[in-house]
Enzyme design. Structure first.
Site, PDB file in Angstrom:
ATOM      1  N   LYS A 173       0.865  -1.184   0.000  1.00 47.01           N
ATOM      2  CA  LYS A 173       0.000   0.000   0.000  1.00 47.01           C
ATOM      3  C   LYS A 173       0.898   1.230   0.000  1.00 47.01           C
ATOM      4  CE  LYS A 173      -2.999   2.468   3.185  1.00 47.01           C
ATOM      5  NZ  LYS A 173      -3.978   2.337   4.259  1.00 47.01           N
TER       6      LYS A 173
HETATM    7  C1  R5P Z   1      -1.993   4.763   7.825  1.00 46.96           C
HETATM    8  O1  R5P Z   1      -0.956   4.253   8.134  1.00 46.96           O
HETATM    9  C2  R5P Z   1      -3.251   4.035   7.903  1.00 46.96           C
HETATM   10  O2  R5P Z   1      -3.032   2.699   7.562  1.00 46.96           O
HETATM   11  C3  R5P Z   1      -4.417   4.560   7.097  1.00 46.96           C
HETATM   12  O3  R5P Z   1      -5.383   3.590   7.127  1.00 46.96           O
HETATM   13  C4  R5P Z   1      -4.058   4.861   5.679  1.00 46.96           C
HETATM   14  O4  R5P Z   1      -3.239   5.967   5.616  1.00 46.96           O
HETATM   15  C5  R5P Z   1      -5.244   4.980   4.712  1.00 46.96           C
HETATM   16  O5  R5P Z   1      -6.095   5.928   5.063  1.00 46.96           O
HETATM   17  P1  R5P Z   1      -6.248   7.304   4.281  1.00 46.96           P
HETATM   18  O6  R5P Z   1      -6.913   6.973   2.981  1.00 46.96           O
HETATM   19  O7  R5P Z   1      -7.108   8.101   5.189  1.00 46.96           O
HETATM   20  O8  R5P Z   1      -4.873   7.879   4.060  1.00 46.96           O
END
Ligand code: R5P
Length: 260
Positions: A173
């Protein structure tokens, strides 16, 4: 790859098209009562029909999500710091593999901080977790490129994503950047994008579209969905981009409720 690993991966990434809409609501593990998630269950439950996989912490899972729910879980298993602490995201393991199995996780998520002062700790942390998770056929999603000081460009994202994959992560990710194809080309495992800070809905939808068309297999999006003025319409629109090849314009019409 063994049967269990493949089966769990196919719960996270839908075999019909090889894509996924992952809803990230794990923010509380370092941000506390994040805006939009104060009552996590009432936010998340109406979004589940348009969600392929739910990413959250074990505390959120136990306290807010009923065990009878039919949704694959990617469990956040790294943590240890907070937004008010001194070493943001200097993370280690916070959930054992046994508890991840007990909670019937389809996968686990672990953050690495490539380029940060403490990168070694997080990288050794994820590799140890990958060894344990592989023993039980559980895929590990590496969350890369987080942290305030990280330069977010294709070169850095490629570096961080490739390191995660080389160390054995099954999904990566990362954040969307221009020339995102370069990140995809050099990463041998599926890539999903984080949403990042809340943006206007049309811009977030364009970002999701551009990421998919550069080769990402989906999104792992949080704030741009649950902090939207209309979270249900927003996730429907994101889902249309990921699974129905909707254009940003079509998706924005879905968001505005003008298109089925
Ligand atoms: C960050 O480390 C977290 O895993 C969040 O879930 C991630 O950043 C995704 O969330 P967002 O789309 O709000 O950035």
């Amino acid at each position: 790859m063994d049967w269990g690993m493949k089966n769990r991966l196919s719960k996270i990434i839908k075999p019909k098209d090889g894509r996924t809409v992952m809803l990230a609501v794990d923010h509380g593990y370092f941000m506390g009562p994040t805006s939009g998630l104060e009552q996590l269950d009432s936010m998340v439950n109406p979004l589940l029909p348009y969600t392929d996989t739910l990413m959250l912490t074990r505390g959120a899972l136990r306290n807010y999500i009923t065990p009878t729910v039919d949704i694959p879980i990617v469990l956040r298993v790294s943590g240890g710091t907070s937004i008010i602490g001194k070493e943001l995201l200097h993370e280690g393991t916070v959930v054992s593999i046994e508890d991840a199995i007990r909670l019937n996780a389809s996968g686990v998520a672990y953050s690495i901080l490539v380029g940060a002062e403490f990168e070694r700790d997080t990288i050794l942390g994820i590799t140890q977790y990958i060894d344990e998770a592989e023993r039980y056929g559980i895929p590990v999603l590496a969350v890369t490129a987080v942290g305030k000081e990280m330069k977010r460009d294709a070169r850095y994202m490629s570096l961080a994503s490739r390191i995660a994959a080389e160390l054995g992560a099954h999904i990566v990710k990362t954040y969307f950047v221009s020339e995102f194809e370069k990140v995809i080309e050099s990463c041998p495992v599926p890539v999903v994008i984080a949403g990042g800070k809340k943006q206007p809905e049309d811009e977030a939808l364009k970002m999701a579209y551009d990421a998919i068309h550069a080769g990402a297999i989906g999104v792992d999006m949080g704030r741009n969905i649950f902090q939207s003025s209309d979270p249900i319409s927003m996730i429907k629109a994101v889902n249309a981009i990921v699974h129905k090849n909707a254009t940003p314009k079509e998706a924005f019409e879905i968001f505005k409720g003008k298109k089925k």
